[in-house]
Motif scaffolding. Structure first.
Motif, mmCIF file in Angstrom:
data_model
loop_
_atom_site.group_PDB
_atom_site.id
_atom_site.type_symbol
_atom_site.label_atom_id
_atom_site.label_comp_id
_atom_site.label_asym_id
_atom_site.label_seq_id
_atom_site.Cartn_x
_atom_site.Cartn_y
_atom_site.Cartn_z
ATOM 1 N N ARG A 147 0.843 -1.202 0.000
ATOM 2 C CA ARG A 147 0.000 0.000 0.000
ATOM 3 C C ARG A 147 0.876 1.251 0.000
ATOM 4 N N SER A 148 0.670 2.106 -0.990
ATOM 5 C CA SER A 148 1.458 3.324 -1.120
ATOM 6 C C SER A 148 0.622 4.497 -0.636
ATOM 7 N N ASP A 149 0.771 4.833 0.649
ATOM 8 C CA ASP A 149 -0.050 5.858 1.288
ATOM 9 C C ASP A 149 0.840 7.043 1.656
ATOM 10 N N GLY A 204 4.663 7.984 6.073
ATOM 11 C CA GLY A 204 3.896 7.231 5.095
ATOM 12 C C GLY A 204 4.173 5.757 5.235
ATOM 13 N N THR A 205 3.576 4.965 4.377
ATOM 14 C CA THR A 205 3.746 3.519 4.419
ATOM 15 C C THR A 205 5.132 3.132 3.889
ATOM 16 N N PRO A 206 5.552 1.882 4.126
ATOM 17 C CA PRO A 206 6.868 1.463 3.622
ATOM 18 C C PRO A 206 7.029 1.626 2.112
ATOM 19 N N ALA A 207 6.021 1.240 1.346
ATOM 20 C CA ALA A 207 6.122 1.408 -0.106
ATOM 21 C C ALA A 207 6.258 2.875 -0.466
ATOM 22 N N VAL A 248 9.480 7.783 -2.060
ATOM 23 C CA VAL A 248 10.002 9.072 -1.609
ATOM 24 C C VAL A 248 11.528 9.063 -1.657
ATOM 25 N N ALA A 249 12.134 7.938 -1.298
ATOM 26 C CA ALA A 249 13.593 7.819 -1.369
ATOM 27 C C ALA A 249 14.079 7.981 -2.809
ATOM 28 N N GLY A 298 6.452 -5.167 1.062
ATOM 29 C CA GLY A 298 5.972 -4.099 0.189
ATOM 30 C C GLY A 298 7.055 -3.105 -0.166
ATOM 31 N N ALA A 299 7.890 -2.742 0.813
ATOM 32 C CA ALA A 299 9.013 -1.847 0.546
ATOM 33 C C ALA A 299 9.972 -2.467 -0.455
#
Length: 325
Positions: free
Chosen positions: A41-43, A80-83, A88-89, A128-129
């Motif tokens: 999940r990309s939140d 935010g979430t791991p994904a 963002v990185a 997920g990440a």
């Protein structure tokens, strides 16, 4: 470096420290708070500033939703979430603040608790990440340990499960690096690796086995409480056949769940190509909708598909060139 337990978790901070001491350039961009069970999940936060303190009060409420640790500018948090932290990185932190860095590898974890089997894999923020990076053409390895959660500031020596788990993870990273020729990608395009580490009683490296995700894997069942009227979960017994059927890969390998339960470090290889294999079962399924495909007499799709295919070929060439570089 990313995780789902938060940027102040003991496992990731020890992993970071050990990799840095080994001479690796490491950048951490991890969730501001605990974000387990988020899967892919990309939140992204809708607040420019933190509405509550980050994990363990490291950053106060009111600070920007993205920033660095007070004691280390290479440790970033994002609300935010791991994904989302992976993206963002790749799309904000690296290009703006580290323009000369090109990531060779994303490492996620080590998680507090193992992430073994396909069902848990879909739930895990650690996973997920990882596969979010693989989908973006960055090789990635997910690490999960069997040790309990601990804040990094509570680690006062190197004789503890968090440090042992991080040290084993670092050894595995080093093995992948050492086995990769100069200038080559650490993993092929679209490939990732899932590592699960058993309960550790010392810093001794356990047996390491090549494994697969299916095999003795668990999946949930809903358990109803007549008194409360609420549901909880349990691992269904006997183990479900659907989550353990083997169609891809080497079916002679032990399942990672079995391997870890018997004291070994499991290393499984995955790809983000989820297409079914070319076997009779797949042909059986495609045959069921074949009349719909055969009856499609429109030309609109064919024109659009041809145009899209040209664009895909160009992007594929670009990806290959990027990987050679």
């Amino acid at each position: 470096m990313n995780n789902d337990d938060g940027f102040g978790a003991g496992n990731i901070r020890e992993f970071y420290r050990i990799l840095k001491e080994a001479g690796h350039d490491v950048l951490m961009v991890a969730p501001a708070t605990q974000q387990s069970a988020q899967g892919g999940r990309s939140d992204f936060t809708t607040e420019a500033n933190l509405t509550a303190p980050t994990q363990y009060g490291i950053i106060p409420a009111g600070a920007p939703s993205i920033g660095t640790d007070p004691n280390d500018s290479n440790i970033w948090y994002y609300n935010g979430t791991p994904a989302a932290c992976t993206f963002v990185a790749l799309d904000y932190v690296l290009p703006r603040y580290y323009p000369d860095w090109t990531p060779d590898l994303l490492v996620s974890g080590p998680n507090f608790g193992i992430n073994a089997g396909p069902f848990v894999w879909t739930l895990s923020g650690t996973a997920g990440a990882t596969y979010s990076a693989v989908e973006r053409s960055v090789p990635a390895i997910a690490f999960s340990g069997s040790n309990p959660s601990i804040p990094y500031m509570n680690i006062t020596n190197t004789s503890n499960p968090a440090t042992w788990t991080a040290a084993i993870s670092a050894k595995i990273v080093q093995q992948f690096v050492d086995a990769t020729p100069e200038g080559a990608a650490i993993l092929p395009l679209g490939y990732g690796v899932n590592v699960n580490i058993p309960v550790l009683e010392s810093d001794t490296m356990p047996d390491v086995v090549a494994s697969r995700m299916t095999g003795d894997a668990d999946v949930d069942e809903a358990v109803y409480n007549e008194t409360s009227g609420l549901f909880t979960w349990a691992n269904i017994e006997p183990k479900a056949a659907g989550v353990n059927v083997c169609y891809n890969g080497d079916c002679s390998l032990p399942g990672e769940t079995f391997a870890v339960e018997n004291g070994a470090v499991s290393i499984s290889v995955f790809t983000v190509d989820y297409d079914a294999p070319s076997i009779p079962y797949t042909k059986l399924v495609t045959a069921k909708f074949a009349p719909l495909v055969a009856g499609n007499g429109t030309t609109t799709y064919k024109k659009r598909a041809a145009a899209a295919a040209g664009g895909l070929k160009k992007r594929a060439v670009s990806s290959r060139e990027m990987n050679r570089a």
